[in-house]
Design a protein around this motif. Structure first.
Motif, short mmCIF file in Angstrom:
data_model
loop_
_atom_site.label_atom_id
_atom_site.label_comp_id
_atom_site.label_asym_id
_atom_site.label_seq_id
_atom_site.Cartn_x
_atom_site.Cartn_y
_atom_site.Cartn_z
N GLY A 35 0.81 -1.21 0.00
CA GLY A 35 0.00 0.00 0.00
C GLY A 35 0.84 1.26 0.00
O GLY A 35 0.55 2.22 -0.71
N THR A 36 1.90 1.27 0.80
CA THR A 36 2.80 2.43 0.85
C THR A 36 3.50 2.63 -0.49
O THR A 36 3.59 3.76 -0.99
N MET A 37 3.99 1.56 -1.06
CA MET A 37 4.68 1.64 -2.35
C MET A 37 3.74 2.16 -3.43
O MET A 37 4.11 3.04 -4.22
N ALA A 38 2.51 1.63 -3.47
CA ALA A 38 1.55 2.07 -4.49
C ALA A 38 1.21 3.55 -4.32
O ALA A 38 1.11 4.29 -5.30
N LEU A 39 1.07 3.99 -3.07
CA LEU A 39 0.73 5.39 -2.82
C LEU A 39 1.84 6.32 -3.29
O LEU A 39 1.60 7.35 -3.93
N VAL A 40 3.08 5.96 -3.01
CA VAL A 40 4.22 6.78 -3.44
C VAL A 40 4.30 6.84 -4.96
O VAL A 40 4.51 7.92 -5.55
N LEU A 341 8.38 2.52 1.19
CA LEU A 341 8.95 3.79 0.74
C LEU A 341 10.20 3.56 -0.10
O LEU A 341 10.40 4.21 -1.13
N ILE A 342 11.05 2.61 0.33
CA ILE A 342 12.27 2.32 -0.43
C ILE A 342 11.93 1.74 -1.79
O ILE A 342 12.48 2.17 -2.82
N LEU A 343 11.00 0.76 -1.82
CA LEU A 343 10.63 0.16 -3.11
C LEU A 343 9.96 1.18 -4.02
O LEU A 343 10.20 1.20 -5.23
N GLY A 344 9.09 2.04 -3.45
CA GLY A 344 8.44 3.07 -4.26
C GLY A 344 9.45 4.04 -4.85
O GLY A 344 9.35 4.42 -6.02
#
Length: 404
Positions: A35-40, A341-344
């Motif tokens: 979810g965090t990655m998608a949002l970023v 965050l890192i992956l995004g």
């Protein structure tokens, strides 16, 4: 005397969790991470689209545009222009007459937006990078020339090599008669202009705009000393705001002075609103993923009930036991958020460098999705994720203490 918190924590985590609860915790962390990655990534795409749109405007629109608040034109004389030219920071002022007109070329015809500009327009070289055929020429040798959009050129079948085939521009005459016979050719002003170049910027511009000399538009539309707008170029981009304020002060409330963003405020506002709703939607999805943390901690509280009793019997404070559950949820949340965050960031960076995700549109101005990362997006994403996951961790921790 209460048992020290670090002793209670070591005792608690020394007892292994069941594989099922460990699996739920891993799934929770994975959900937060995705979810965090998608949002970023999505927010960075919206930033890229916004910057891309602004880039298109810069190649077509003026840095500052002056127009009338009421009506579509205003009187413009030499004294008026000299008054504006005295403002520090202004390098050139382009007079503009813009109206809709009918263009005919051979057997084809279409209604376009005809934009008459003076010689300052070509000096600014705003169409230099957009010209795909011909030369940027509007006048010379006693002839009038037009630079047309690629969509207009395609619809009319304009051939730049056919030197002696003009484009006919038609516009209704300004007459005081109550009736006008549109079946008569005398009801229209008709002038010829030769095509000199074809530009391609964006579909909306390419299909609607054609540039002609100011004198040509002045005669066709019978405007006299009236202008629909003034386009102003500023010496330094950092001076745009100050020059805009000076223009507003000099011109008063009867004129509208807009920068490039304000000229397309509705479009940019729509992009920002869409970005906000996407942020809220994905935040809601992350909130749903946080329920996995709630369930995993609830099951952990049930499983560790004997250990909690032992710690309380040994003198552990209820606040210390609550912190253990909160730390467990924080570990899952922070691990997922940090990894996301890192992956995004890596995916956005790779897209910026290599553009491996294509838009899949043939003939589009950009092949790959534009990306622009803003530190604020990463910050607010992290804040939202951490807040939601900590809220999901608090209630199981509270219930685990209250039951004892």
């Amino acid at each position: 005397m209460n048992l020290p918190f670090f002793i209670a924590k070591r005792y608690f985590f020394a007892r292994k969790k069941t594989s099922f609860i460990s699996l739920i915790s891993f799934i929770s962390m994975l959900g937060v991470c995705i979810g965090t990655m998608a949002l970023v990534i999505v927010l960075s795409v919206f930033n890229g689209l916004e910057e891309f749109q602004k880039g298109l405007f810069k190649s077509f629109d003026a840095e500052l545009k002056v127009s009338a608040v009421k009506g579509k034109n205003f009187a413009c004389n030499e004294a008026f222009l000299q008054k504006l030219q005295k403002i520090e920071g202004i390098t050139s002022i382009t007079q503009v007459i813009q109206e809709s007109a009918l263009l005919r070329y051979k057997d084809a015809q279409m209604v376009v937006t005809l934009k008459g500009v003076d010689e300052n327009f070509l000096k600014q070289e705003r169409l230099k990078k957009s010209l795909i055929d011909g030369v940027p020429k509007l006048g010379g040798t006693g002839l009038n020339y037009a630079i047309v959009g690629s969509g207009i050129a395609f619809t009319l079948g304009i051939d730049l090599d056919a030197f002696f085939v003009p484009i006919e521009a038609w516009y209704p005459r300004n007459t005081h008669s109550k009736t006008l016979d549109f079946h008569s050719t005398d009801a229209f002003n008709r002038l010829n202009v030769l095509p000199s170049g074809i530009f391609a910027i964006e579909q909306d511009y390419d299909n609607n705009y054609a540039f002609v000399p100011l004198e040509f538009a002045q005669e066709l539309f019978e405007y006299g000393n009236k202008r629909t707008s003034l386009e102003i170029q500023v010496k330094n981009p950092t001076q745009i705001a100050s020059v805009q304020e000076q223009l507003k002060e000099i011109l008063g409330k009867g004129f509208l002075v807009q920068n490039q963003d304000e000229q397309h405020a509705s479009l940019l506002r729509a992009i920002k609103i869409e970005k906000l709703f996407v942020f809220l939607t994905l935040s809601f999805i992350i909130g749903i993923a946080s329920f996995n943390i709630f369930f995993s901690l609830s099951m952990l509280a049930i499983e560790k009930k004997p250990d909690v009793k032992t710690l309380i019997a040994m003198g552990a404070a209820t606040g210390a036991i609550k912190k253990i559950f909160l730390y467990e949820g924080a570990i899952v949340a922070l691990s997922g958020a940090f990894t996301g965050l890192i992956l995004g960031f890596l995916i956005c960076w790779l897209q910026q460098i290599y553009g491996f995700i294509s838009m899949g549109i043939i003939g589009s101005l950009v092949d790959a999705y534009p990306i622009k990362m803003h530190p604020s997006d990463f910050f607010f994403t992290a804040v939202v994720v951490i807040f939601m996951t900590l809220c999901a961790s608090y209630f199981p921790a509270q219930r685990a203490v209250e039951k004892q």
